[in-house]
Motif scaffolding. Structure first.
Motif, short mmCIF file in Angstrom:
data_model
loop_
_atom_site.label_atom_id
_atom_site.label_comp_id
_atom_site.label_asym_id
_atom_site.label_seq_id
_atom_site.Cartn_x
_atom_site.Cartn_y
_atom_site.Cartn_z
N ALA A 53 0.85 -1.09 -0.09
CA ALA A 53 -0.03 0.06 0.23
C ALA A 53 0.76 1.12 0.04
CB ALA A 53 -0.99 0.09 1.19
N GLN A 54 1.99 1.07 0.86
CA GLN A 54 2.74 2.33 0.88
C GLN A 54 3.55 2.71 -0.48
OE1 GLN A 54 5.40 2.71 4.26
NE2 GLN A 54 7.02 3.86 3.05
N VAL A 55 3.90 1.47 -1.27
CA VAL A 55 4.49 1.69 -2.50
C VAL A 55 3.56 2.46 -3.57
CG1 VAL A 55 5.30 0.36 -4.45
CG2 VAL A 55 6.21 -0.35 -2.12
N THR A 56 2.52 1.87 -3.52
CA THR A 56 1.51 2.22 -4.35
C THR A 56 1.26 3.82 -4.14
OG1 THR A 56 0.35 0.29 -4.73
CG2 THR A 56 -0.98 2.33 -5.15
N SER A 57 1.01 4.00 -2.91
CA SER A 57 0.95 5.58 -2.62
C SER A 57 1.94 6.37 -2.76
CB SER A 57 0.44 5.55 -1.04
OG SER A 57 0.25 6.90 -0.45
N MET A 58 3.26 6.16 -2.62
CA MET A 58 4.29 6.91 -3.01
C MET A 58 4.39 7.23 -4.69
SD MET A 58 7.29 5.11 -0.55
CE MET A 58 8.54 6.50 -0.79
N LEU A 59 4.15 5.82 -5.17
CA LEU A 59 4.07 6.11 -6.72
C LEU A 59 3.09 7.01 -7.15
CD1 LEU A 59 4.85 2.52 -7.75
CD2 LEU A 59 6.56 4.51 -7.78
N ARG A 60 1.85 6.93 -6.62
CA ARG A 60 0.68 7.92 -6.93
C ARG A 60 0.83 9.15 -6.85
NH1 ARG A 60 -1.64 9.71 -9.92
NH2 ARG A 60 -4.05 9.67 -10.30
N PHE A 61 1.38 9.57 -5.52
CA PHE A 61 1.57 10.79 -5.17
C PHE A 61 2.97 11.24 -5.61
CE2 PHE A 61 -1.87 9.50 -2.69
CZ PHE A 61 -2.64 10.80 -2.33
N GLY A 62 3.83 10.64 -5.78
CA GLY A 62 5.09 10.94 -6.19
C GLY A 62 5.44 11.01 -7.63
N GLY A 63 4.37 10.61 -8.53
CA GLY A 63 4.56 10.61 -9.96
C GLY A 63 3.50 10.06 -10.66
N GLY A 64 3.90 8.89 -10.87
CA GLY A 64 2.70 7.84 -11.51
C GLY A 64 3.45 7.15 -12.73
N LEU A 65 2.28 7.18 -13.68
CA LEU A 65 2.54 6.58 -15.05
C LEU A 65 2.80 7.36 -16.12
CD1 LEU A 65 -0.17 3.73 -14.64
CD2 LEU A 65 2.10 3.75 -13.76
N ARG A 66 3.85 6.86 -17.06
CA ARG A 66 4.16 8.02 -18.37
C ARG A 66 4.47 6.94 -19.52
NH1 ARG A 66 9.03 9.62 -20.68
NH2 ARG A 66 10.00 9.22 -18.52
N LYS A 67 3.58 7.13 -20.65
CA LYS A 67 3.52 6.06 -21.70
C LYS A 67 4.78 6.56 -22.46
CE LYS A 67 -1.33 5.16 -22.12
NZ LYS A 67 -2.38 4.92 -23.05
N ASN A 74 5.17 1.63 -24.29
CA ASN A 74 5.59 0.99 -23.03
C ASN A 74 4.72 1.99 -22.11
OD1 ASN A 74 6.76 -0.69 -21.35
ND2 ASN A 74 8.76 0.31 -21.37
N ILE A 75 5.04 1.44 -20.74
CA ILE A 75 4.65 2.31 -19.61
C ILE A 75 5.76 2.43 -18.57
CG2 ILE A 75 3.42 2.31 -17.48
CD1 ILE A 75 0.79 1.60 -19.07
N ILE A 76 6.21 3.79 -18.37
CA ILE A 76 7.28 3.96 -17.50
C ILE A 76 6.68 4.33 -16.21
CG2 ILE A 76 9.45 5.56 -16.84
CD1 ILE A 76 9.89 5.53 -19.99
N VAL A 77 7.19 3.84 -15.04
CA VAL A 77 6.53 4.00 -13.56
C VAL A 77 7.70 5.00 -12.93
CG1 VAL A 77 5.85 3.33 -11.32
CG2 VAL A 77 5.46 1.92 -13.64
N GLN A 78 7.34 6.25 -12.61
CA GLN A 78 8.40 7.05 -12.16
C GLN A 78 7.74 7.82 -10.87
OE1 GLN A 78 9.44 9.16 -15.26
NE2 GLN A 78 7.86 10.93 -14.91
N ALA A 79 8.70 8.11 -9.94
CA ALA A 79 8.14 9.07 -8.71
C ALA A 79 9.33 9.84 -8.35
CB ALA A 79 7.60 8.22 -7.52
N ALA A 103 2.95 -1.55 -12.74
CA ALA A 103 1.69 -0.71 -12.56
C ALA A 103 0.36 -1.40 -12.53
CB ALA A 103 1.34 0.27 -14.26
N LEU A 104 0.53 -2.92 -12.84
CA LEU A 104 -0.65 -3.60 -12.95
C LEU A 104 -0.58 -4.17 -11.29
CD1 LEU A 104 -0.91 -5.58 -16.30
CD2 LEU A 104 -2.62 -4.05 -15.23
N GLN A 105 0.57 -4.66 -10.97
CA GLN A 105 0.71 -5.05 -9.72
C GLN A 105 0.42 -4.23 -8.59
OE1 GLN A 105 4.71 -6.13 -10.50
NE2 GLN A 105 4.61 -8.37 -9.98
N THR A 106 0.76 -2.69 -8.79
CA THR A 106 0.52 -1.86 -7.54
C THR A 106 -1.01 -1.27 -7.86
OG1 THR A 106 1.35 -0.18 -9.22
CG2 THR A 106 2.84 -1.41 -7.44
N GLY A 107 -1.66 -1.67 -8.87
CA GLY A 107 -3.17 -1.29 -8.90
C GLY A 107 -3.23 0.26 -9.60
N LEU A 108 -1.97 0.70 -10.22
CA LEU A 108 -2.12 1.97 -10.50
C LEU A 108 -2.69 2.06 -11.87
CD1 LEU A 108 1.30 3.49 -9.36
CD2 LEU A 108 -0.91 3.89 -8.73
#
Length: 319
Positions: A24-38, A42-47, A99-104
């Motif tokens: 849950a913390q990982v997902t939250s950090m990714l969501r509030f710190g950045g997110g997904l970029r196409k 491909n999808i790049i996950v960044q924060a 992105a799928l594993q974290t629910g983003l």
């Protein structure tokens, strides 16, 4: 080290949390710190973070929990107040899987989730605490002790602000979303709520320090206000005494020798001790009298002078 940095360091040192809470913390950090970029289908996950400790925690957690390698790079940019360093965590290979594993990324619609995954916001209390902890590590702020109290998190979307407000209620804390210029924020302003949230997120040491410094600041502020109040009272008293002396001098000029002895004595005390209070003047009188007696005699002296002046003016209107 600033208190905000201390809070984030303490939160980054938390160990032994259950796997669901860590995720849950990982997902939250990714969501509030950045997110997904196409990028090129491909999808790049960044924060991005202002805390190196937070960025390193996320890098390790992505590897340990999901098996993906994350790059950590430092980025420096210029601001009006000088250079600022930020830390970027990036997952390029395996970005879609993460992105799928974290629910983003919504599995059915295959598009980014606007807020937070429902399975997290409906999760257990440990997950709810982890959501707030992750959001704070990513984009949280805390007031310095002695200033107006606030704890706030800058949110990437309206949906994330509403989700954060909703899960705060599950912790028994009232948080308010607000729009500040171009950013959405969720803010706590009640000092007790801030202290409790710091403890719930996992920073009891920082909570005690923040509360202690805030109490010290409030005590100093109260002392300063009292000192200013006393100073203002002294200025008012000095001004009133100066005005009273001027009125007594005028009364003596009008009355000349025709002043009852008790009134003259009271007036002379006022002139001789222009910075003394009425109570002090009463103690200086011979014999000593009460402050009410001093005030009454000076008042009658001034009234007598006004009466004589008015009678003189009535007798000679052109004088």
């Amino acid at each position: 080290m600033a208190l905000l940095d201390e809070v984030k360091r303490e939160l980054s040192e938390i160990d032994g949390e259950m796997v669901l809470a860590q995720k849950a913390q990982v997902t939250s950090m990714l969501r509030f710190g950045g997110g997904l970029r196409k990028s090129d289908r491909n999808i790049i996950v960044q924060a991005q973070f202002d805390s190196l400790d937070a960025a390193q925690w996320l890098q390790r957690a992505i590897k340990n929990l999901y098996g993906h390698d994350a790059m950590l790079t430092a980025v420096e940019r210029q601001t009006p107040t000088g250079p600022v360093r930020r830390y970027m965590v990036i997952v390029e290979r395996g970005g879609v899987a993460l992105a799928l594993q974290t629910g983003l990324l919504d599995r059915r619609k295959h598009q980014a989730v606007a807020g937070l995954p429902q399975e997290l916001t409906a999760g257990n209390i440990a997950q709810i605490k982890a959501i707030w902890r992750g959001a704070f590590l990513a984009h949280g702020g805390l007031s310095d002790p002695g200033k107006a109290s606030y704890l706030e998190i800058i949110c990437p979307t309206d949906e994330t602000a509403l989700a954060l407000t909703s899960v705060a209620r599950r912790l028994g804390i009232s948080a308010k979303p607000r729009q500040l210029r171009s950013s959405r924020r969720v803010t706590l302003k009640d000092p007790d709520a801030i202290e409790r949230m710091l403890i719930l997120m996992g920073a009891p040491r920082s909570a005690r320090e923040w509360t202690g410094k805030r109490s010290d600041g409030e005590a100093r502020g109260k002392a300063n206000r009292l000192a200013n109040f006393d100073d203002a009272n002294m200025r008012r008293s000095a001004k009133a005494a100066a005005e009273a002396c001027e009125k007594v001098r005028r009364a003596f000029e009008i009355l000349g020798d025709d002043v009852p002895e008790n009134l003259r004595a009271a007036g002379q005390l006022r002139l001789d001790h222009d910075d003394a209070s009425l109570e002090e003047l009463g103690r200086l009188a011979d014999p000593p009298i009460t402050k009410d007696a001093v005030a009454g005699r000076i008042r009658r002296l001034l009234q007598l002078a006004d009466k004589v002046a008015k009678a003189s003016q009535d007798a000679d209107p052109e004088a």
